[in-house]
Design an enzyme around this catalytic site. Structure first.
Site, PDB file in Angstrom:
ATOM      1  CE1 TYR B 119      11.498  17.480 -12.158  1.00  0.00           C
ATOM      2  CE2 TYR B 119      13.291  16.852 -10.695  1.00  0.00           C
ATOM      3  CZ  TYR B 119      11.937  16.932 -10.973  1.00  0.00           C
ATOM      4  OH  TYR B 119      11.030  16.460 -10.074  1.00  0.00           O
ATOM      5  CD  GLU B 215      24.613  -3.756   4.564  1.00  0.00           C
ATOM      6  OE1 GLU B 215      25.223  -4.734   4.998  1.00  0.00           O
ATOM      7  OE2 GLU B 215      23.464  -3.823   4.091  1.00  0.00           O
ATOM      8  CG  ASP B 267      23.333  -6.049   7.411  1.00  0.00           C
ATOM      9  OD1 ASP B 267      23.971  -5.645   8.394  1.00  0.00           O
ATOM     10  OD2 ASP B 267      22.356  -5.445   6.924  1.00  0.00           O
TER      11      ASP B 267
END
Lengths: 695, 387
Positions: B119, B215, B267
């Site tokens: 910004y 995770e 996973d």
């Protein structure tokens, strides 16, 4: 010579034998499966109804073959035939043509068409035959380039007029200042294919010069522009007048392009009601096209049957004499070579040549090398005049023309000319508001989209959708029901929408200087334009489609005998020789267009490149000076210098106004015209002129 | 006070009364690098040369697996970014902009998030309708470019990423002067900041025996609620998928300074494998930071391809591998740091022959606390993990 069956059905012995065999076979079949049925008609009863068919009867029934399939086309074809005849006559007589076309509405769907020329006029006794008999004319039997070929056109138009309105064809013709003009009212007798003269007790009327004459003319509802010589034909017919594609306006405009030596005066139906005014296409050159010479047929174009007929028609002479005198490009030495190949004596008498000998002779002709026919029978428009004509009528920025050397198909010499205009605004961008209103009111299109794409050249449905969306009008709105405010919005949208993207190439087809307006899909010209790979010349093109872009291409096929696909002369047949020449001509203009577009693109790209650099230079200079307190302005200027050096090629070809300066005029070769694009510069110019007038 | 800074304050050409903050030695070095970058541009412009910035290539082609150090290191390939090159002009301009933004931050002694920097630098280019940056996604890689180009770290440029990843466990630390007991942080745990260098975070006291990194948040919550870290005396962390640099640096420091072994529960899919790979030997994109980030001793605890059968999971938890997964798995298997590990090759092969992937969450289908009470303790007890 063997006995041949005559036309009346007296069969020769040979044929009798054949017939017997056929009958035997047929009866054998019948005996086999079914009991013999009673014949519905006997040969005798059938013979009673077998009779001659007159040409005029045939064409009255099959008028679509001549281009009278609907009222719109009928009106156009009538004008076209009359104008073509006028131009042919003027050019043959060596007169700079000036043509007046006048259309007047006489009832719903009924129009009176008057076409006048300043030609040599027609002899009194010829007038009825020319205008009142189908297949009568001077152009069929000779090999020479002309607009008309068969001698059907104008008499068929007259016939159509009589059939639909019952009004006769009115002809005034004047051959010289000293002689009075003749006035004829003619009807064609379709049964006999003969003219029927209605006025003056079957003899026509001489119109006295001066006051009395003009009064007489006015009384008969025709106009006559006072000339020393010329012809005016007036036909009243069922028709529909419309504008846009395939209209009379279009035909005349395109005629003006291909005939820069013609002045055309055009009064459309609205001009009679005081809404429009006479439109004039002034000639841009006073040079008449070279007079095409009449030639004898070329041996390669002959067929066996024709050769036999010619041999029969020839008076007794030696074979050598026959060959040299009836064909072009056959010298005595070529003739002797032909005879040698055929195993015939050059001294053989033509009367002694039988069927077998004729066949041998024919084979020999095809085997002998014979030079291409003389090409002075064709008069091309010429690259210079093509450019002039196209530039005169089609606005654009780049013009290129190319005339191919003559070539031969079936022994007929022909020649291809192509001219191309690139750029400029499409007709949809240019149409004034009041004309748009008129067009909308006249249109019989069901939807606005249909109206747009059928009225304006090169405006595809994609572009039409864009315009409609921009205008904020429902796409299914009927064009006749738009409110004035909506028309104004539509007009605004048509001006503002960039149509270049969706615009397809505008193909103007010509055969012997006559614009072809229908059946473009069936025409060899359109097919070859589609088959040409325009992508390699910088245009966008979908496979097997016309390319898109602001391009107008004009293709002229000139020949002593243009092979049309039908008598209405709407499409050119695809002979391989013609296709080849078309391809070469299209490629030659395509290459030049490619060169131009590439150069234009390069200048544009370089300009864009610099723009991109310039855009970021300020940011870079600002950020750098933020970091190390370097002088922003100085850094910016230095970076600008580097940028300019990097994009130098954009500089080279731009002058101080930012216009492209042509530094390599030799680049394109001859017959290229590059026009500076009219931007707001043009408007400023005209304002300045107005200002001068005011002061 | 640095001479440069004083000079800058004295000149003050920008007109803003920006207060020059006290500069640390690191700041001074970074400033010097930034000014060097700008000076080169001025120099090039003066000599009418194309200005350019060389940025080390951040791609697989320019990383090397260092076998002895067991981590990814950056090669010496560089990409030249030129101002006068159509395709690079804009990113060149953006690079210079980011450099100037960082310079402002350092001078003022302030830090901002990468979004904040975006910004700060976003504005319409003068005379056009083009924005300097269209979105943050355009700005983030440029910030990384500047980091690599100047060979400095993000925190040295006074830029940080938003927090992602939490920690819970018997650990007391000092974060910017505040002493925090990470075992008493409520249900959400301690949020790991983006910058966890010694000057920001100091470890006070730790009784944990190991670290369990999971995770995502869902699984972390399960472990946290079940007080797994109390029962097993460990630190529990998650990184919200691919762990951000703060999390990785934190793990690295915990591992190296407190000598805690790290086990990862991720996973069973290519994505999980890659997260482990990043934790273990560093990422390709940030290979230049591997030294501070990589934990070559990290272990892969699960989920394993064989767990579907071993744990008797229901078929409904299977997620079919898509084409991209298969491609990615094969790519991972061919990474030099996996290439010669037979166990890993077997693991990936089995996943491919299974034809489906498993998320850690799928264990919940057995029982809500199956993962914390049965699965993980069993794996830890058996010492069954992949290295």
């Amino acid at each position: 010579m063997a006995k041949r069956p005559s036309k009346n059905g007296q069969a020769a012995e040979l044929d009798d034998e054949l017939l017997e065999k056929d009958e035997a076979a047929a009866s054998a079949g019948q005996n086999g499966d079914a009991p013999r049925r009673k014949r519905r008609a006997t040969a005798h009863s059938m013979a009673a109804s077998q009779r001659d068919i007159s040409v005029s009867e045939f064409f009255a029934k099959n008028r679509h073959l001549l281009g009278f399939d609907n009222p719109r086309k009928a009106l156009l074809t009538t004008i076209k035939e009359a104008v073509d005849n006028s131009l042919d006559a003027c050019e043959e007589a060596g007169i700079l043509p000036e043509i007046w076309v006048h259309i007047e509405q006489t009832g719903t769907n009924r129009y009176k068409v008057g076409v006048q020329d300043n030609g040599p006029g027609i002899l009194k006794k010829q007038i009825p035959l020319i205008f009142g008999k189908l297949l009568y004319g001077s152009k069929f039997h000779r090999l020479r380039m002309s607009r008309g070929q068969q001698g059907i056109g104008i008499s068929a138009a007259g016939m159509y007029g009589v059939l639909t309105t019952g009004k006769p064809v009115k002809i005034i013709s004047k051959v010289s200042r000293r002689k009075p003009a003749h006035y004829y009212e003619i009807k064609i007798d379709t049964k006999k294919n003969l003219p029927e003269i209605l006025n003056g007790g079957g003899d026509g009327v001489d119109i006295p010069p001066g006051e009395a004459g003009s009064k007489y003319i006015q009384k008969h509802g025709i106009e006559w522009i006072e000339l020393d010589h010329g012809t005016r034909v007036t036909i009243e017919l069922d028709g529909r007048f419309h504008r846009g594609r395939g209209s009379v306006d279009d035909y005349l405009e395109q005629t003006a392009i291909a005939n820069p030596h013609v002045t055309l005066h055009y009064l459309d139906p609205e001009s009679g009601t005081g809404q429009g005014e006479e439109r004039v296409y002034e000639r841009s050159t006073t040079r008449l096209p070279r007079e095409p010479k009449e030639i004898k047929p070329h041996p390669y174009g002959i067929e066996l049957g024709m050769l036999v007929t010619m041999l029969q028609d020839a008076k007794a002479m030696t074979l050598s004499q026959f060959l040299t005198s009836s064909f072009s490009r056959v010298s005595p030495s070529v003739a002797s070579r032909i005879c040698e190949t055929a195993g015939l004596s050059t001294r053989a008498n033509t009367t002694k040549i039988g069927r077998n000998e004729a066949d041998k002779l024919f084979q020999a002709i095809m085997q002998t090398k014979i030079g291409a026919p003389a090409t002075d029978c064709i008069s091309p428009i010429g690259e210079e005049l093509l450019l002039k004509g196209l530039h005169h009528v089609v606005p654009g920025e780049f013009y290129i023309a190319s005339t191919r050397p003559p070539a031969v198909y079936r022994g007929n010499p022909f020649l291809i000319e192509v001219a191309l205009a690139y750029g400029g605004m499409s007709s949809a961008n240019r149409v004034p508001l009041d004309v748009l209103g008129e067009l909308l009111a006249e249109s019989d299109a069901r939807t606005l989209r249909q109206f747009l794409s059928s009225t304006f050249y090169g405006l595809g449905s994609e572009a039409a959708d864009k315009i409609i969306k921009e205008a904020g009008i429902g796409p299914r709105t009927s064009p006749g029901k738009l409110k004035p405010a909506e028309i104004a919005r539509l007009h605004e949208a048509m001006r503002s929408v960039n149509l270049e993207a969706g615009q397809t190439m505008n193909v103007l087809r010509y055969a012997n200087r006559v614009p072809l307006q229908f059946q473009h899909g069936a025409c060899a010209i359109t097919q070859m334009v589609m088959q040409t790979n325009w992508r390699s010349y910088g245009l966008t093109q979908s496979r097997g489609q016309l390319p898109t872009g602001p391009v107008t291409i004009m293709v002229h096929v000139a020949s002593v005998w243009v092979p049309f696909t039908s008598e209405s002369k709407e499409a050119i047949a695809s002979y391989p020789e013609i296709q080849k020449e078309l391809r070469l001509a299209l490629q030659s203009v395509g290459r030049k267009l490619g060169m131009y577009l590439r150069r234009r693109l390069k200048v544009k790209q370089e300009g864009e490149r610099r723009n991109i650099f310039l855009r970021y230079l300020g940011e870079v200079a600002g950020a750098v000076s933020e970091i190390n307190r370097a002088d922003r302005k100085k850094l910016y200027d230095q970076l600008l210098l580097v940028a300019k050096r990097k994009t130098a090629s954009a500089d080279l070809k731009l002058d101080e106004r930012g216009k492209v300066v042509d530094e390599e005029p030799t680049d394109f070769g001859d017959n290229v015209l590059i026009v500076e694009q009219k931007s707001d510069f043009g408007i400023r110019n005209s304002e300045a002129k107005n200002g001068q007038k005011g002061s | 006070m640095a001479k440069k800074a004083r000079k800058a304050a004295a000149q003050g050409t920008n007109g803003s009364a920006k207060k020059a903050a006290a500069l640390t030695a690191r700041d001074k070095k970074t400033l010097k690098d930034l000014i060097g970058l700008a000076d080169r541009i001025v120099d090039d412009a003066q000599k009418k040369r194309d200005p350019y910035i060389d940025i080390p290539t951040r791609a697989l082609s320019n990383v090397r697996y260092n076998k002895t150090r067991r981590r990814i290191e950056m090669g010496s390939n560089k990409n030249r970014r030129q101002l006068f090159n159509l395709s690079q002009a804009k990113s060149y301009m953006q690079t210079v902009l980011v450099a100037s933004g960082c310079k402002q931050l350092i001078e003022q002694g302030k830090t901002t998030s990468i979004r904040g920097l975006y910004y700060l630098l976003k504005h319409t280019i003068e005379g056009t309708r083009e924005e300097t940056f269209d979105d943050q996604a355009e700005c983030d890689p440029v910030i990384e470019d500047v980091e690599v180009g100047l060979n400095s770290l993000r925190e040295e440029l006074h830029v940080y990423a938003s927090n992602r990843g939490n920690l819970v466990g018997p650990l007391t630390l000092v974060d910017s002067g505040d002493e925090i007991d990470c075992s008493r942080m409520g249900s959400a745990g301690y949020s790991i900041p983006s910058i966890v260098e010694q000057d920001v975070i100091e470890f006070k006291k730790c009784t944990a025996k190991f670290i369990l990194h999971v995770e995502k948040d869902t699984v972390w919550r399960r472990f946290s609620e079940d007080k797994f870290w109390q029962k097993h005396n460990c630190i529990l962390t998650h990184g919200g998928g691919q762990p951000p640099r703060g999390v990785r640096r934190m793990l690295n420091r915990l591992h190296n300074e407190l000598k805690l072994p790290i086990y990862c529960l991720l996973d069973n899919d290519p994505w999980g494998y890659y997260i482990y790979s990043v934790i273990k030997q560093g990422s390709i994109n940030l290979a230049y930071e591997s030294e501070r980030m990589a934990i070559p001793d990290a272990k892969f605890l699960g989920l394993r391809s064989r767990d579907y059968e071993r744990c008797g999971l229901s078929p409904s938890v299977k997620i079919n591998l898509n084409e991209q997964d298969i491609k990615r798995a094969k790519q991972i298997a061919s990474y030099p740091w996996f290439e010669h590990k037979k166990a890993w090759q077997k693991e990936i092969e089995q996943m491919l022959s299974n034809g489906f992937k498993l998320e850690v969450e799928s264990l919940i289908s057995k029982d809500i606390s199956y993962v914390t009470e049965t699965y993980t303790p069993a794996r830890l007890a058996d010492g069954e993990w992949l290295d």
